[in-house]
Design a protein around this motif. Structure first.
Motif, mmCIF file in Angstrom:
data_model
loop_
_atom_site.group_PDB
_atom_site.id
_atom_site.type_symbol
_atom_site.label_atom_id
_atom_site.label_comp_id
_atom_site.label_asym_id
_atom_site.label_seq_id
_atom_site.Cartn_x
_atom_site.Cartn_y
_atom_site.Cartn_z
ATOM 1 N N THR A 3 0.844 -1.197 0.000
ATOM 2 C CA THR A 3 0.000 0.000 0.000
ATOM 3 C C THR A 3 0.879 1.246 0.000
ATOM 4 O O THR A 3 1.838 1.324 0.769
ATOM 5 C CB THR A 3 -0.912 0.014 1.241
ATOM 6 N N HIS A 138 -2.112 1.258 -8.577
ATOM 7 C CA HIS A 138 -2.556 2.201 -7.551
ATOM 8 C C HIS A 138 -3.160 3.401 -8.289
ATOM 9 O O HIS A 138 -2.496 4.001 -9.138
ATOM 10 C CB HIS A 138 -1.380 2.673 -6.694
ATOM 11 N N LYS A 165 -5.750 -0.655 -6.038
ATOM 12 C CA LYS A 165 -5.929 0.071 -4.775
ATOM 13 C C LYS A 165 -6.252 1.529 -5.114
ATOM 14 O O LYS A 165 -5.701 2.090 -6.059
ATOM 15 C CB LYS A 165 -4.675 -0.029 -3.901
ATOM 16 N N THR A 187 -11.978 -3.171 -5.575
ATOM 17 C CA THR A 187 -10.696 -2.912 -4.922
ATOM 18 C C THR A 187 -10.423 -3.865 -3.765
ATOM 19 O O THR A 187 -9.404 -3.721 -3.068
ATOM 20 C CB THR A 187 -10.663 -1.470 -4.370
ATOM 21 N N ASN A 189 -11.829 -3.783 -1.045
ATOM 22 C CA ASN A 189 -11.849 -2.858 0.097
ATOM 23 C C ASN A 189 -10.510 -2.186 0.371
ATOM 24 O O ASN A 189 -10.292 -1.660 1.465
ATOM 25 C CB ASN A 189 -12.342 -3.558 1.372
ATOM 26 N N HIS A 190 -9.642 -2.138 -0.629
ATOM 27 C CA HIS A 190 -8.392 -1.384 -0.490
ATOM 28 C C HIS A 190 -8.644 0.042 -0.986
ATOM 29 O O HIS A 190 -8.186 0.449 -2.052
ATOM 30 C CB HIS A 190 -7.269 -2.056 -1.275
ATOM 31 N N TYR A 192 -8.557 4.083 0.267
ATOM 32 C CA TYR A 192 -8.033 5.015 1.262
ATOM 33 C C TYR A 192 -8.589 6.396 0.909
ATOM 34 O O TYR A 192 -7.949 7.202 0.236
ATOM 35 C CB TYR A 192 -6.498 4.961 1.264
#
Length: 380
Positions: A3, A138, A165, A187, A189-190, A192
């Motif tokens: 991450t 990402h 992500k 995702t 649940n990734h 942010y």
């Protein structure tokens, strides 16, 4: 797939704006903080803004950049960084909030979707050449770039089966509850989703648009102010606040109110309401509760062929139930009373006609959207 740290993600979000400048990215502080871990593609992402004039003339501008991880923690990973722009403020502040269908077949904000689709082919050409093995991507964005990042993350998952992500800063809502659920699934649940509590942009578009559930509160000041939306300013500035945290685990977490949560507002207690993000969200949750209880929520969330009447539908739903039940009348009065208090008119008389209810609803929308428009005009 590791991450990105909050600082890495924030620097990518800030760097995306630099693609608009004529000077090469290598001259920016953001680049210098990232270059040891990532190499950058020479060609920027080009797209058409949501601005009405730019959409008419298909005026293409740079919208971001792509980087690839060097040997180390992010080796082989890609980063897609997308910017926001003040030129889209006519879209984000549009009370009509037109809808269109995105890559996961869910209704989303048409302006955001139009802009994403304008550079989707470029993404397809780039990542198709890399798709011989599993892609780790990402996706990062601030403000309206965060909205585009939501759409990009879904598309990259659906089209390439990529591991994705998603990192956003001060992003607006993109679609309805169904889109948020699909984004969480895409995702794994990734997500942010970073916010400042005082930032008005994450509050719009308002009901029935919804965020993904989890959020990371980088700054907790709750009195809404457009300055809280800035990416690079120090007051508080997403780059500044994000860089104070080594990981997301250290950041206070909040939560988007889900449709199953019951919130009811008592008209007699309306003076407790103030113009803060907390009360904007609570009023929204009370409205969703009412629409669910009266059986109107599903119809409104799934009726998007006539895309310019969602708030007219809500006003009609509020009006129609007045004579059905004393309890519903009380709920409607509470919602309207709190809306007026939020806008600074706690003692304004309420009439339960469609015209009056539509006026109060529009007043609330204009109040929140105006703050969001001011914030977007100050972007970066």
């Amino acid at each position: 797939m590791r991450t990105l740290t909050p600082a890495f993600a924030a620097n990518f979000a800030a760097l995306a704006y630099e693609t608009l400048e004529k000077a090469p990215l290598v001259y920016t502080d953001y680049y210098r903080l990232l270059e040891n871990s990532f190499s950058f593609e020479l060609e920027p992402i080009k797209g058409v803004s949501g601005s009405i004039l730019e959409r008419v003339f298909t005026h293409s501008t740079n919208f971001g950049c792509i980087a690839k991880g060097k040997k180390g923690l992010f080796e082989g990973d890609y980063v897609l960084a997308l910017r926001g722009t003040a030129k889209m403020r006519d879209v984000i502040t549009d009370l009509n909030c037109g809808l269109s269908t995105c890559s996961n077949s869910q209704p989303v904000h048409a302006g955001f979707n139009h802009t994403f689709n304008s550079f989707r082919k470029q993404l397809e050409q780039f990542f198709s050449k890399k798709a011989s093995k599993k892609l780790n991507i990402h996706v990062v964005g601030h403000s309206l770039g965060g909205a585009l990042a939501n759409l990009a993350a879904n598309w990259l998952k659906n089209h390439f089966g990529a591991n994705v992500k998603l990192y956003t800063f001060g992003a607006p809502r993109v679609g309805y509850h169904s889109f948020a659920i699909q984004t969480e699934a895409a995702t794994n649940n990734h997500i942010y989703r970073c916010v400042h509590a005082a930032d008005p942009v994450p509050l719009v578009p308002v009901w029935p648009f919804m965020h993904t559930e989890q959020e990371y509160i980088l700054n907790g000041a709750a009195t809404i102010t457009p300055k809280a939306h800035s990416m690079t300013d120090q007051t508080p500035g997403y780059l500044h606040t994000a860089s104070n945290f080594k990981s997301y685990a250290a950041i206070n977490k909040g939560m988007e109110k889900r449709i199953q949560e019951e919130v009811r507002l008592d008209y007699d207690k309306r003076l407790e309401c103030s113009r803060t993000s907390r009360w904007a969200r609570k009023i929204g949750a009370a409205l969703i509760t009412y629409l669910r209880d009266t059986g109107k929520l599903y119809a409104i969330q799934n009726h998007y062929t006539n895309t310019l009447t969602v708030y007219d539908q809500i006003a009609k739903a509020l009006t129609d139930s007045i004579d059905l039940s004393k309890n519903y009348t009380s709920d409607v009065k509470g919602i309207l009373g709190y809306m007026l208090a939020f806008c600074g008119y706690p003692f304004k008389a309420i009439s339960f006609t469609y015209a009056s209810i539509r006026h109060i609803l529009k007043l609330m929308l204009k109040n929140v959207f105006s703050l969001a428009g001011q914030a977007i005009a100050l972007t970066k």
